[in-house]
Design an enzyme around this catalytic site. Structure first.
Site, short mmCIF file in Angstrom:
data_model
loop_
_atom_site.label_atom_id
_atom_site.label_comp_id
_atom_site.label_asym_id
_atom_site.label_seq_id
_atom_site.Cartn_x
_atom_site.Cartn_y
_atom_site.Cartn_z
N CYS A 396 -3.31 -2.48 -14.19
CA CYS A 396 -4.34 -1.53 -14.60
C CYS A 396 -4.69 -0.61 -13.44
O CYS A 396 -3.87 0.24 -13.08
CB CYS A 396 -5.54 -2.28 -15.17
SG CYS A 396 -6.43 -1.27 -16.37
N HIS A 522 -3.08 -5.75 -19.26
CA HIS A 522 -3.39 -6.97 -18.50
C HIS A 522 -2.53 -8.14 -18.98
O HIS A 522 -2.96 -8.88 -19.87
CB HIS A 522 -4.87 -7.33 -18.68
CG HIS A 522 -5.79 -6.34 -18.07
ND1 HIS A 522 -6.40 -6.55 -16.85
CD2 HIS A 522 -6.20 -5.12 -18.49
CE1 HIS A 522 -7.16 -5.50 -16.56
NE2 HIS A 522 -7.06 -4.63 -17.54
N GLU A 524 -2.12 -10.84 -17.59
CA GLU A 524 -2.74 -12.12 -17.22
C GLU A 524 -3.56 -12.72 -18.37
O GLU A 524 -3.77 -13.93 -18.41
CB GLU A 524 -3.62 -11.95 -15.97
CG GLU A 524 -4.92 -11.17 -16.14
CD GLU A 524 -4.77 -9.66 -16.00
OE1 GLU A 524 -3.65 -9.16 -16.19
OE2 GLU A 524 -5.78 -8.98 -15.73
#
Ligand code: GLN
Length: 553
Positions: A396, A522, A524
């Site tokens: 990001c 993202h 993650e």
């Protein structure tokens, strides 16, 4: 990417969903989220369909507008909810996506009630905490149960019993236990402190905590006791007697080396069995934790170690980057290595010291973020990774900084930035998305949640994903400025992933570099024990390869 797999056949259970409430006492930070996720994991591996929900007693509508220093990372679900970081643990453990309905705050509860009051839904009535607020809490608790998708909903109640702001939640639990008799269970997590001076474990704080719950009319059914030392049988019996729970319902929760050990510890303590017995659910299927144990075995027996630097501006509070740190753990196990994560404050990195500070790393990740603080350090870390062939992943804002660095140092633009930081720069290579320009409210208005990304064939990222169509979760207002794409591609930074509906650049990668990737989304948020995210897996693999070339000092 979530596989909702039941390794064993579903037992025959009643159509009515069961509810497990997890409260905490004595102290905060005892790990209610991990206990909830571990219990859900065990129930899931026995064949039950389970989800976990978090009720947060603060007044913010969601944690989206909270500084990470206040509350750690803001986690984002597929459907675009900005949530508490515990939802990340839930997904990482049970590998099914959560949603808006999985995280409710006091702010949201009050907003719903006040909106209803304005609509005239309560016309003529005085709107009060009991019954209106508690009714709304009960409604929110049962939203997931009423979908018919779940046998069991685990509801974690944030905060600690006795807090003023927790009271309406505990009252809602009391009412639900009464109304859904036999379908609700209360699990209370407490601390058994160890007094080093006398060499004793003390039960009094737990007794007091249970008393506080009792004052609100809730008798816990199960006590999970967090402790540094093993609880003797006598001590467990003492707790059971004083707190009025069944002998087998006192569960020891020893400190664990890793959060991923906790499901196994809870299995050993038979927490799942006690829960199922109390809920009158069949316990015929044993938990199947083969994959989980394989993961732990790999985690605990790394063949090599890689040093990866995480560059961010909230590194003093590691919870700010919780999902990233956990994704590295999943990817490390897949690569049978240990990731030694080194945390770097971006404000402390400069052009002069980047070389000294970052030498010896086999990978550099530049974290997401907002605002200008620490931007230059991020850009210098990226420059170091790019020029020295160090594997790099920018997430990001990390990707946006990689784009700025490339424009400045490779393409040769002088006045280049993101309009988030310098609105009037000559080359706004990152610019606010069109639809964001008319938005003034800050809460819940970013580009949030899962969007499709088309991975371009022939790129390195195509090899990573192994397919063209993926979904990734987003949380941003700014975006790569397509006016500059040709300049970037001409100089060797290519768009490797594009949002097919709006042509937004989602992934940038460098051609002439071992592994250099920036992603607008993202990854993650989607990495789980069962499905480590391919971007992290391949990033760590690239770091292992870098370490083989240049062994860790
Ligand atoms: N501040 C940037 C944006 O809004 C990046 C956000 C982030 O890193 N999550 O686009």
């Amino acid at each position: 990417m979530f596989l909702h797999s039941h390794p064993v056949t579903l037992p025959l259970v009643s159509q009515s969903c069961k509810y497990i409430f997890v409260t905490g006492g004595v102290s905060s930070s005892l790990g209610k989220g991990i206990i909830s996720a571990s219990l859900a994991k065990l129930l899931q591996t026995r064949g039950y369909s389970v989800t976990i929900q978090k009720l947060d007693p603060y007044i913010n509508i969601d944690p989206g507008t909270l500084n990470p220093y206040e509350h750690g990372e803001c986690y984002v679900t597929d459907d675009g909810a900005e949530t508490d970081l515990d939802l990340g643990h839930y997904e990482r453990f049970i590998n099914i996506p959560t949603s808006q309905a999985n995280n409710i705050t006091t702010g949201r509860i009050y907003q719903n009630v006040i909106d209803a009051e304005r609509r005239g839904d309560y016309l003529g009535k005085t709107v009060q905490v009991i019954p209106h607020i508690t009714d709304e809490i009960k409604r929110c608790v049962q939203i997931l149960g009423n979908t018919g998708e779940y046998d069991i909903v685990v509801t974690e109640i944030g905060g600690t019993v006795g807090d003023i702001e927790s009271l309406p939640y505990i009252e809602a639990v009391r009412q639900l236990k009464r109304e859904l008799s036999g379908r609700c269970l209360s699990v209370h997590l407490t601390l058994i402190p160890y007094l080093a001076a006398s060499g004793e474990l003390k039960t009094k704080p737990t007794q007091h905590s249970v008393k506080t719950l009792l004052e609100s009319g809730v008798q816990p059914d199960i006590l999970v006791c967090r402790t540094e030392h093993s609880l003797s049988k006598d001590l467990k019996l003492k707790i059971a007697r004083f707190c009025n729970v069944a002998d087998e319902a006192v569960i020891e929760a020893r400190d664990a080396a890793s959060i991923y050990e906790v499901p196994l510890l809870m299995e050993k303590e038979r927490l799942d069995e006690v829960v199922l017995n109390k809920l009158n659910l069949p316990i015929d299927n044993k938990p199947v934790l083969i994959m989980w144990k394989e993961f732990l075995h790999k985690l605990n027996h790394p063949k090599t170690t890689v040093k990866i630097g995480l560059v961010g501006k909230y590194v003093e509070l590691k919870d700010s980057y919780k999902s990233i740190a956990e994704s590295f753990i999943h990817a490390a196990a897949t690569n049978e290595c240990k990731v030694d994560l080194k945390w770097f404050h971006s404000e402390e990195i400069s052009a002069e010291n980047a070389q000294d500070k970052l030498a010896g790393l086999q990978g550099i990740l530049v974290a997401p973020g907002f605002g200008s603080r620490g931007i230059n350090g991020k850009i210098e870390a990226i420059r170091y990774a790019r020029e020295n062939g160090i594997p790099f992943l920018g997430i990001c804002l990390g990707m946006q900084c990689a784009v700025i660095e490339f424009a400045r140092n490779v393409i040769g633009f002088e006045d280049v930035s993101t309009t988030e930081i310098k609105p009037d720069c000559e080359h706004p290579v990152i610019d606010m998305m069109q639809e964001q320009k008319k938005i003034s409210d800050k809460g819940g208005t970013m580009r949030l949640g899962a969007y499709p990304c088309r991975v371009i064939e022939g790129t390195k990222m195509f090899d990573v994903y192994g397919k063209t169509d993926v979904f990734e979760r987003h949380r941003h207002r700014y975006e790569f400025n397509n006016d500059y794409l040709a300049d970037f591609e001409k100089h060797g930074m290519v768009a490797a992933g594009i949002n097919p509906d709006r042509n937004l650049v989602e992934i940038m990668e460098l051609k002439d570099h071992p592994w250099f990737v920036g992603v607008q989304f993202h990854p993650e948020y989607q990495s789980t024990v069962a499905n480590p995210h391919p971007l992290f897996v391949h990033f760590v693999k690239a770091a292992v390869e870098a370490a083989e070339l240049k062994p860790v000092e």
